[in-house]
Design a protein around this motif. Structure first.
Motif, PDB file in Angstrom:
ATOM      1  N   ASN A 122       0.823  -1.212   0.000  1.00  0.00           N
ATOM      2  CA  ASN A 122       0.000   0.000   0.000  1.00  0.00           C
ATOM      3  C   ASN A 122       0.860   1.266   0.000  1.00  0.00           C
ATOM      4  N   LEU A 123       1.861   1.277  -0.868  1.00  0.00           N
ATOM      5  CA  LEU A 123       2.742   2.433  -0.982  1.00  0.00           C
ATOM      6  C   LEU A 123       2.025   3.568  -1.699  1.00  0.00           C
ATOM      7  N   ALA A 124       2.493   4.780  -1.464  1.00  0.00           N
ATOM      8  CA  ALA A 124       1.996   5.924  -2.233  1.00  0.00           C
ATOM      9  C   ALA A 124       2.355   5.713  -3.694  1.00  0.00           C
ATOM     10  N   PRO A 125       1.562   6.276  -4.621  1.00  0.00           N
ATOM     11  CA  PRO A 125       1.820   6.064  -6.051  1.00  0.00           C
ATOM     12  C   PRO A 125       3.256   6.406  -6.461  1.00  0.00           C
ATOM     13  N   GLU A 126       3.786   7.512  -5.902  1.00  0.00           N
ATOM     14  CA  GLU A 126       5.151   7.913  -6.286  1.00  0.00           C
ATOM     15  C   GLU A 126       6.157   6.855  -5.847  1.00  0.00           C
ATOM     16  N   GLN A 127       5.985   6.337  -4.637  1.00  0.00           N
ATOM     17  CA  GLN A 127       6.896   5.298  -4.158  1.00  0.00           C
ATOM     18  C   GLN A 127       6.741   4.008  -4.951  1.00  0.00           C
ATOM     19  N   ALA A 128       5.510   3.651  -5.235  1.00  0.00           N
ATOM     20  CA  ALA A 128       5.250   2.405  -5.949  1.00  0.00           C
ATOM     21  C   ALA A 128       5.840   2.434  -7.348  1.00  0.00           C
ATOM     22  N   ILE A 129       5.611   3.525  -8.067  1.00  0.00           N
ATOM     23  CA  ILE A 129       6.106   3.568  -9.446  1.00  0.00           C
ATOM     24  C   ILE A 129       7.626   3.647  -9.463  1.00  0.00           C
ATOM     25  N   ARG A 130       8.216   4.285  -8.428  1.00  0.00           N
ATOM     26  CA  ARG A 130       9.682   4.323  -8.382  1.00  0.00           C
ATOM     27  C   ARG A 130      10.252   2.917  -8.188  1.00  0.00           C
ATOM     28  N   LEU A 131       9.622   2.124  -7.326  1.00  0.00           N
ATOM     29  CA  LEU A 131      10.091   0.753  -7.142  1.00  0.00           C
ATOM     30  C   LEU A 131       9.973  -0.047  -8.434  1.00  0.00           C
ATOM     31  N   ILE A 132       8.890   0.158  -9.165  1.00  0.00           N
ATOM     32  CA  ILE A 132       8.705  -0.550 -10.434  1.00  0.00           C
ATOM     33  C   ILE A 132       9.804  -0.159 -11.414  1.00  0.00           C
ATOM     34  N   ARG A 133      10.110   1.116 -11.473  1.00  0.00           N
ATOM     35  CA  ARG A 133      11.124   1.577 -12.417  1.00  0.00           C
ATOM     36  C   ARG A 133      12.523   1.167 -11.981  1.00  0.00           C
ATOM     37  N   VAL A 134      12.742   1.089 -10.670  1.00  0.00           N
ATOM     38  CA  VAL A 134      14.036   0.588 -10.183  1.00  0.00           C
ATOM     39  C   VAL A 134      14.212  -0.874 -10.585  1.00  0.00           C
ATOM     40  N   ILE A 135      13.157  -1.666 -10.442  1.00  0.00           N
ATOM     41  CA  ILE A 135      13.220  -3.075 -10.840  1.00  0.00           C
ATOM     42  C   ILE A 135      13.489  -3.186 -12.339  1.00  0.00           C
ATOM     43  N   ARG A 136      12.790  -2.344 -13.118  1.00  0.00           N
ATOM     44  CA  ARG A 136      12.989  -2.399 -14.570  1.00  0.00           C
ATOM     45  C   ARG A 136      14.417  -2.019 -14.939  1.00  0.00           C
ATOM     46  N   ARG A 137      14.955  -0.971 -14.316  1.00  0.00           N
ATOM     47  CA  ARG A 137      16.323  -0.556 -14.633  1.00  0.00           C
ATOM     48  C   ARG A 137      17.323  -1.619 -14.182  1.00  0.00           C
ATOM     49  N   ARG A 138      17.048  -2.222 -13.032  1.00  0.00           N
ATOM     50  CA  ARG A 138      17.918  -3.300 -12.555  1.00  0.00           C
ATOM     51  C   ARG A 138      17.958  -4.445 -13.541  1.00  0.00           C
ATOM     52  N   GLU A 139      16.790  -4.822 -14.079  1.00  0.00           N
ATOM     53  CA  GLU A 139      16.734  -5.949 -15.002  1.00  0.00           C
ATOM     54  C   GLU A 139      17.327  -5.609 -16.362  1.00  0.00           C
ATOM     55  N   ILE A 140      17.234  -4.349 -16.785  1.00  0.00           N
ATOM     56  CA  ILE A 140      17.920  -3.945 -18.024  1.00  0.00           C
ATOM     57  C   ILE A 140      19.421  -4.128 -17.847  1.00  0.00           C
ATOM     58  N   LEU A 141      19.923  -3.765 -16.674  1.00  0.00           N
ATOM     59  CA  LEU A 141      21.345  -3.963 -16.394  1.00  0.00           C
ATOM     60  C   LEU A 141      21.685  -5.449 -16.408  1.00  0.00           C
TER      61      LEU A 141
END
Length: 1006
Positions: free
Chosen positions: A649-668
């Protein structure tokens, strides 16, 4: 008193009937049988101990008192149950029983080597304090017996203390050192006998003129001898006033006499073999040489293995001054030997040969030579010493346990690995000692029979906690040890760093400023001064981290220089190392992993994109050490991870940042796997598409959660992947071409549902595309592009399923039908996805393609070539729209699908390469021509992705600058300097693909 069967079993007896009969033997008359049985429980083999006691008593009645006496009985009976050979020695030399009058201490203390030497010399009537070479007063059989009895008496004392030690593993180095000192003392005694015997053939004055030094090799030289082992030696002699041949003859006679005194048949059996086969030229060489002759041989003829053997060389007997001169002569040869060409590889080959020569029947029982045995530890440690010891004098120790400690302290082996290696080595050596003690025979094999294994287990129970009389616990521990040793050996012994480090000069390894700057310039660093600042920052100080960097950098500098931008690579390495700080795993991984260090260095100097991503996610470097960690995560795994985070139940800003961190991690992760050749082109494209799909699914969940927190949900929503995204063949930082579909719930206002869907769709782009902190130059944002929707950018952003059906029925154009060939559900309602695909499948796969439609597709393709190619771009260099490149191949594939998918269902795929395979299988285009299309498409895709990876810039053009072209070529698998080869390959592949394209797309003939 009658002893019960239960008592005998609990004390470890195996042959119960025989034990009861022996307890009634007249030699044991008057002894407390119950107490004796309790004391016999201390023995590894109570049956053997009881038999030995009965046999000894007639020769030495004092043995009965030792067995009765509570303080002395455990140690005495423990020895009898451990060594049948030493029990027999007590029958021959009952006076040695006085050793057991004092209990063995719990912590073993070794005897002084000089005291042992004096004891052996006095035994043969030689004066240990004399300034002249000691000469025995006895010779022949009597001298041999006296020396051997003195030796075995000292050996008996050591075995008594060893078996009584509370921790046999801790005692092992002390035991090995005393055994080596005892062997050296015996050699000195044997030399004294030999000098006495030589007087029968040579003048006494001439014999005295010949100085002979005995150099211990192998385990004796390393002060870690076994109970029974060949004692490897080398003889060196010197004389000032004698003719050379006479001196050689006397030295040979003295050396031969030593072997005779030690091992010739006699009343008291021989001790062990004196083996001089490690001498120059082996069995074919002179038995003894002068110091000068040794030096000449090692300088000109010695093989690499001989220097490895010399690592253990130590003067152990004879003339101490001459022995010290020999040690001083060979030391620089030993520590410079690793600079010989192919040295590391020759040592590795030798280890493999040793294993290969083991008899198959013995392999499973080998403690020493087999996989996971003693030799694996010793070869590993010795190779590390020889490679690194030339500049690090702390590694110049002879014993294996001492070397492991030194290697760990200096950082060449991780602390945990060193502890495991040390413990495993001690365990294997103690096993070897206990096995050899039984019959004092040279053996390195685990007992084959269960009874022998159980006896061995009992011999170690105080040290290892092995349950009484259980062989299973012992075998389990041994198996675990073998697996651990083999794992460590494979990882450390075959380090790429070892081979590369051995090829560097001592100055290069030391990183002295002058040598380093000269080497940096030679390697291709443009700014050696700046590079030196980076090196100094990494290696300065006395901490373990700096020490490890000093070991690694001499080799890493060469690997970094193999990239196109060594200066940037070294800077990236410095930043990464500083980011990881004191992380215990990082430098250890680079040191120990077979490929991690080389992979990292080459990626840092070839890829700005990877370097930037590693800088913001340095912990990801750990993946380079394990191909399993480099494998891209599946869509299911990514979705599960994202869902678990969104449940917080994270705030939208926190949630989307985690999603984008995961995506950037997996691109790496995918980029690292790509650079390490862990994934191929198809796997890379699919992994990137799965990563984007998971991110879009997560972003959609965030958008819907935000929307539904304010307004009730009015319908279903679907994101459909299009273009290369739908084909699962995207590159790094590709846009996500999509369609948005909605369907209102029954009873909901259709217009309100449409407006809600538009709000959700509109929010996806900003959620996924906003900048991240920290940002990098080529930030892998995910741009949502809905331009392929019906009517293009002028059409509604979202349509209902019914609206799509109506549009495609009445208004769809041919290009839209073609675009649907790549359509596949990406995120949202699964039911809506199924219904949407049921709608579009007939449109893309079952429509009739008449001549007019084919002409229309050709016209659209010609217009794309004319209008979309950037002004001034060279068609032959454009990777996407150029002749024979991606666009040509994909348009031809899509035309074939539109024409033939109705008849050939295998063409119903959204991906290009599977579609090409299906086209060849259906014989629509000949297989050899399909192969030309595959080659061009694959190479263009590879170069396109490599362009972003290497330069950090998105570009659809084959690079022109040498640096960019070279970096791309290396990322694509070409050798250094083959940029022009890649360019020629691309031009050839696209030219041929264009010919195939024109033949089947436009109907042109050659």
């Amino acid at each position: 008193m009658q002893i019960s069967t239960r008592q005998l079993i609990s004390s470890g007896f195996d042959d119960l009937k025989r034990a009861k009969r022996f307890l009634e033997d007249q030699e044991l008359e008057g002894i407390d049988h119950a107490a004796l049985v309790r004391h016999l429980a201390y023995a590894a083999d109570p049956d053997q101990a009881l038999l030995a006691l009965i046999r000894i008593i007639p020769h030495a009645p004092a043995a009965l008192d030792l067995a009765k006496n509570a303080p002395t009985a455990p140690g005495f009976l423990r020895l009898l149950g451990a060594s049948d050979a030493l029990a027999n020695f007590l029958i021959r030399a009952p006076e040695a029983l006085e050793i057991f009058e004092k209990p063995a201490p719990a912590e073993i203390v070794g005897r002084d080597g000089q005291q042992l030497r004096a004891q052996m010399l006095r035994a043969v009537g030689a004066d240990p304090a004399s300034g002249i070479p000691p000469v025995a007063t006895v010779s022949g059989e009597e001298a041999y017996r006296t020396l051997r009895v003195a030796y075995r008496t000292a050996l008996l004392s050591l075995a008594h203390r060893d078996l009584g030690a509370a921790d046999a593993l801790a005692a092992m180095p002390v035991v090995g050192r005393e055994l080596a000192d005892l062997a050296a003392a015996a050699l000195d005694g044997a030399l004294a006998i030999s000098r006495a015997e030589a007087a029968g053939r040579f003048e006494a004055q001439d014999i005295a003129e010949v100085r002979l030094a005995v150099i211990g090799m192998g385990k004796c030289g390393a002060s870690e001898l076994n109970y029974v082992s060949d004692v490897d030696v080398i003889y060196v002699h010197s004389s000032e006033g004698l003719e050379e041949q006479l001196a050689l003859g006397i030295a040979r006679e003295l050396a031969t006499g030593i072997s005779r005194a030690i091992d010739a048949p006699g009343i008291e059996p021989g001790l062990w073999e004196v083996d001089a086969n490690l001498r120059p030229e082996g069995k074919d060489g002179a038995l003894s040489r002068t110091l000068e002759s040794h030096a000449a041989y090692y300088a000109r003829w010695a093989a690499s293995w001989e220097f490895q053997a010399l690592l253990k060389a130590r003067a152990i007997a004879g003339d101490a001054e001459l022995g010290a001169a020999y040690e001083a002569m060979v030391a620089p040869l030993i520590w410079n030997s690793s600079e010989r060409e192919g040295f590391v590889e020759s040592v590795q080959r030798m280890r493999r040969r040793v294993t290969a020569n083991i008899k198959p029947a013995e392999l499973a029982h080998q403690l020493k030579l087999g996989p996971g045995g003693l030799r694996d530890v010793e070869f590993t440690v010795q190779l590390l010493q020889l490679v690194h010891g030339r500049i690090d004098e702390t590694l110049r120790v002879r014993s294996t346990t001492g070397a492991i400690a030194a290697l760990s302290l200096a950082g060449y082996i991780g602390r945990d690995d060193a502890a495991k290696f040390d413990d495993s080595y001690r365990f294997l050596r103690v096993l070897e000692h206990r096995i050899q003690l039984v019959n004092l025979r040279r053996t390195h094999q685990m007992p084959h029979k269960e009874y022998g294994q159980r006896v061995l287990a009992r011999a170690l129970r105080s040290t290892l906690g092995v349950e009484l009389s259980t062989a299973a616990g012992l075998l389990a521990r041994w198996g675990e040890t073998k697996r651990l040793v083999r794992q460590l050996h494979e990882r450390i012994f075959y380090r790429p760093l070892l081979s590369n480090a051995s090829n560097l000069s001592a100055d290069e390894v030391r990183l002295s400023p002058e040598a380093a700057q000269s080497r940096l310039r030679a390697l291709g660093y443009i700014d050696p001064k700046a590079a030196m600042r980076h090196i100094e920052a990494l290696t300065g100080g006395m901490r373990r981290r700096a020490s490890l960097q000093r070991q690694l950098l001499p080799v890493l500098l060469g690997w970094i220089a193999e990239g196109v931008d060594p200066d940037a690579g070294l800077l990236g390495f410095r930043r990464l190392s500083e980011s990881l700080g004191e992380s215990h795993w990082y430098l250890g991984m680079l040191r120990d992993s077979k490929g991690a260090a080389e992979r990292l260095c080459k990626m840092l100097s070839n890829s700005r994109f990877v370097t930037d991503l590693l800088e913001v996610s340095p912990e990801s470097t750990a993946w380079l050490g394990d191909d399993k960690l480099l494998r891209p995560l599946s869509y299911e795994a990514l979705s599960t991870e994202i869902s678990s985070k969104l449940k917080r139940n994270l705030a939208p800003e926190q949630a989307i940042r985690l999603i984008r961190v995961i995506r950037r991690r997996e691109i790496l992760r995918i980029a690292l796997a790509d650079g390490a050749a862990v994934v191929d082109l198809e796997q890379m494209g699919r992994a990137l598409a799965d990563n984007d799909r998971a991110a879009v699914r997560g972003a959609l969940e965030v958008a819907q959660r935000t929307e539904f927190a304010v307004n009730p949900q009015l319908g279903e929503f679907l994101v459909v992947a299009m273009g290369r995204q739908g084909g699962h063949e995207i590159g790094y930082c590709s846009d996500a071409d999509v369609l948005f579909v909605q369907r209102a719930f029954d009873g909901a206002d259709p217009q309100a549902a449409q407006e809600q869907a538009i709000r959700i769709a509109t929010s996806l782009g900003p959620l996924l595309g906003r900048p991240m902190v920290p940002a990098i130059q080529a930030e892998p944002r995910l741009e949502i592009d809905a331009a392929l929707r019906p009517e293009g950018k002028s059409g509604p952003l979202v349509r209902s399923l019914d609206a799509y059906a109506e549009y495609y029925r009445r208004w769809s154009q041919l290009w839209e039908q073609q675009a649907l060939l790549r359509a596949t559900p990406m995120a949202g309602s699964e039911e809506l996805g199924v219904d949407f695909m049921a709608l579009v499948d007939p449109l893309r796969y079952e429509q009739h393609m008449g001549p007019e439609q084919v002409t229309e597709i050709r016209r659209i393709k010609a217009r794309v070539e004319a209008e979309r190619l950037p002004r001034g771009a060279e068609p032959e260099r454009h990777l996407k729209l150029g002749r024979g490149s991606l666009s040509d191949v994909e348009w031809l594939v899509q035309l074939m699908q539109l024409q033939h998918a109705k008849v050939h269902p295998e063409l119903r795929t959204t991906s290009t390469l599977p579609a090409l395979a299906a086209i060849a299988e259906a014989e629509i285009i000949p297989a050899d021509e399909v192969e030309l299309l595959e080659q061009a498409w694959s190479l263009a895709s590879r170069i396109r992705s490599a362009g972003l990876i290497c330069t950090g810039r998105i570009s659809d053009v084959l690079p022109k600058s040498w640096r960019d072209m070279e970096a791309v070529a290396r990322w694509c698998g070409y050798a250094p300097g083959e940029a022009s080869v890649m360019e020629d390959d691309y031009f050839k592949a696209t030219r041929r693909a264009r010919q195939v394209f024109e033949r089947y797309f436009y109907g042109f003939e050659d």
